[in-house]
Design an enzyme around this catalytic site. Structure first.
Site, PDB file in Angstrom:
ATOM      1  N   GLY A 245       0.786  -1.236   0.000  1.00 36.74           N
ATOM      2  CA  GLY A 245       0.000   0.000   0.000  1.00 36.74           C
ATOM      3  C   GLY A 245       0.811   1.276   0.000  1.00 36.74           C
ATOM      4  N   GLY A 296       3.677  -3.598  -3.944  1.00 38.09           N
ATOM      5  CA  GLY A 296       3.582  -3.803  -5.387  1.00 38.09           C
ATOM      6  C   GLY A 296       3.872  -2.506  -6.113  1.00 38.09           C
ATOM      7  CB  CYS A 374     -15.608   4.973 -29.486  1.00 34.82           C
ATOM      8  SG  CYS A 374     -17.110   5.728 -30.031  1.00 34.82           S
TER       9      CYS A 374
END
Ligand code: PLP
Length: 458
Positions: A245, A296, A374
């Site tokens: 974290g 991470g 789009c």
């Protein structure tokens, strides 16, 4: 001379990343592409490991492979000497393929399937991080059937709110972990079971946690629960897993704080600060225990840049409600949007951008940066969390735009939305650039379609 930007370095007026001239590379390789740096991966890991082990020597680092589980990346992690955290059967398989030993792997996840548990038991992972009572029973069943031991830690939701994007909160009302009231019962069950070996307690507060206070409170609460479990179950646990974290700054390029930018974009603390708080509590209360961490983002984010190109441009009038023209906006349409870097849209992180092809231009102008999809939402977050970015004046079709801090939760989250092939990735390693992931071909886009001549596997 090399000068750092928040994206890369400027060497002799050129934008470089780990010594590689990015404009030069973009002239040889079709954009968009990612460029990773082996040196940066190793440096991030070394900094993190030092920050923690300097303060609590018995710390083990498990890289959270969900941040980037490209085989090349996993091998860099393996070579740097730390271990790995996986979250699915696929990540477990990849970690093993990359060369991690089973005893280097902890296996997280809220909904592990029977097959995933069976595979983990058979190979003998270092620990299952068990997320619920039902999973504990399921794991007990699998271990009994296999007649193999299953080492585990229980994940508890210690109810500490973390300041982060609502989509990244894991405790305090989130879906993760056991209720702490169930923890003692769960540990008792595990301790009494012939094939289960409860060894640790796991807490993970969230991702991109930008303040330190949740770690202070979280570690205190976790150690209270740890002591309660040990006393109530007459059990000696081996480790506390504090999760990951640790945040990286996804904020403005200018350093000007936008009044309305949420706290989770700012990351005023470095790894040393996180380590000081986490290890401080452990050292004060339980210096004997082993600490596990599962970072991470803080390992992967700054290890890569995303290189994109302007494919179209337009100027559009801005009008008020009456339709009267009040100004103009210049738009630059890139060949990369959220199909390539999903978190620019999902959490609206600000990825700083530099125009590699206009490095010498000092005058700036305001541009809105859009992706190719789009979808009106495929617009890159502007400086200071406003709509636009200040980029070199004259930026236009053909210019090369480089986004920094793009290495985490990026390749993993690419999608072939609107049949746009997922981007390639390259790495700088030992001074050379090599491809570490191919760009999808059009054939890849239909490779799993059924009943299509040439692709039907049945
Ligand atoms: N450990 C667990 C259990 C997670 O769920 C996560 C991601 O949310 C991590 C580690 C890694 O978090 P981060 O990438 O923010 O360090």
């Amino acid at each position: 001379m090399s000068v750092g930007t928040r994206v890369a370095e400027v060497t002799g007026g050129r934008l470089t990343f780990d010594g590689v001239d990015l404009l030069d590379l973009a002239q040889r390789i079709p954009t968009p592409f990612y460029l990773y740096s082996a040196r940066r991966v190793r440096w991030n890991i070394e900094s993190l490991r030092n920050a923690f082990t300097r303060r609590h020597i018995d710390t083990e680092v498990f890289y959270a492979s969900k941040a980037c589980s490209l085989m090349w990346f996993l091998r860099q992690v393996l070579a740097s000497g730390i271990d790995v955290e996986v979250n699915s059967g696929g990540e477990l398989w990849k970690a093993l393929q990359a060369g991690f030993r089973p005893d280097q792997i902890v296996f997280n996840g809220v909904a592990k399937t029977l097959e995933e548990l069976r595979e983990g038991v058979r190979v003998g992972v270092r620990a299952f991080i068990v997320d619920s009572l039902s999973e504990l029973e399921r794991l007990a069943g699998v271990a009994s059937t296999e007649q193999l031991p299953a080492r585990l830690a229980l994940r508890a939701d210690i109810d500490v709110p973390a300041r982060t994007h609502p989509g990244l909160v894991t405790a305090h009302g989130g879906k993760f972990g056991l209720d702490p009231d169930d923890a003692v019962e769960a540990f008792r069950f595990a301790a009494a079971h012939q094939w289960l070996e409860p060894q640790g307690l796991h807490v993970h507060l969230g991702s991109q946690v930008t303040t330190l206070e949740p770690y202070e409170r979280g570690m205190e609460a976790a150690l209270d629960l740890y002591a309660e479990v040990e006393a109530a179950c007459d059990l000696e646990l081996e480790y506390l897993d504090a999760g990951g974290g640790f945040a990286v700054p996804y904020k403005t390029s200018t350093g000007v704080e936008a009044a309305d930018a949420a706290d989770y974009f700012r990351a005023p603390h470095g790894l040393d600060d996180y380590a000081q708080v986490v290890c401080g509590v452990v050292e004060r209360r339980r210096p004997d225990l082993r600490l596990l961490v599962e970072p991470g983002r803080s390992i992967a984010a700054t290890s890569a840049v995303l290189v994109a190109r302007v494919e179209a441009e337009k100027t559009k009038a801005v009008r008020d409600r009456s339709g009267a023209k009040t100004g103009e906006e210049r738009w630059l349409m890139l060949d990369a949007g959220y199909e390539t870097l999903l978190e620019h849209r999902l959490y609206e992180w600000y990825f700083p951008a530099v125009v590699a092809s206009r490095m010498g231009v000092e005058e700036t102008a305001r541009y809105r940066l859009a992706g190719p999809l789009c979808d009106s939402g495929d617009v890159w977050i502007g400086d200071d969390h406003r709509g636009f970015r200040e980029l070199p004046a004259g930026t236009s079709v053909g210019d090369v735009v480089v986004f920094g801090q793009a290495g985490a939760y990026a390749l993993e989250m690419m999608t072939p939305a609107m049949a746009r092939p997922r981007a390639a990735a390259f790495a700088v390693e030992d001074g050379a650039v090599r491809r570490i992931r191919c760009r999808d071909s059009f054939e890849d886009l239909i490779a799993n379609d059924e009943h299509w001549e040439g692709t039907d596997r049945s």
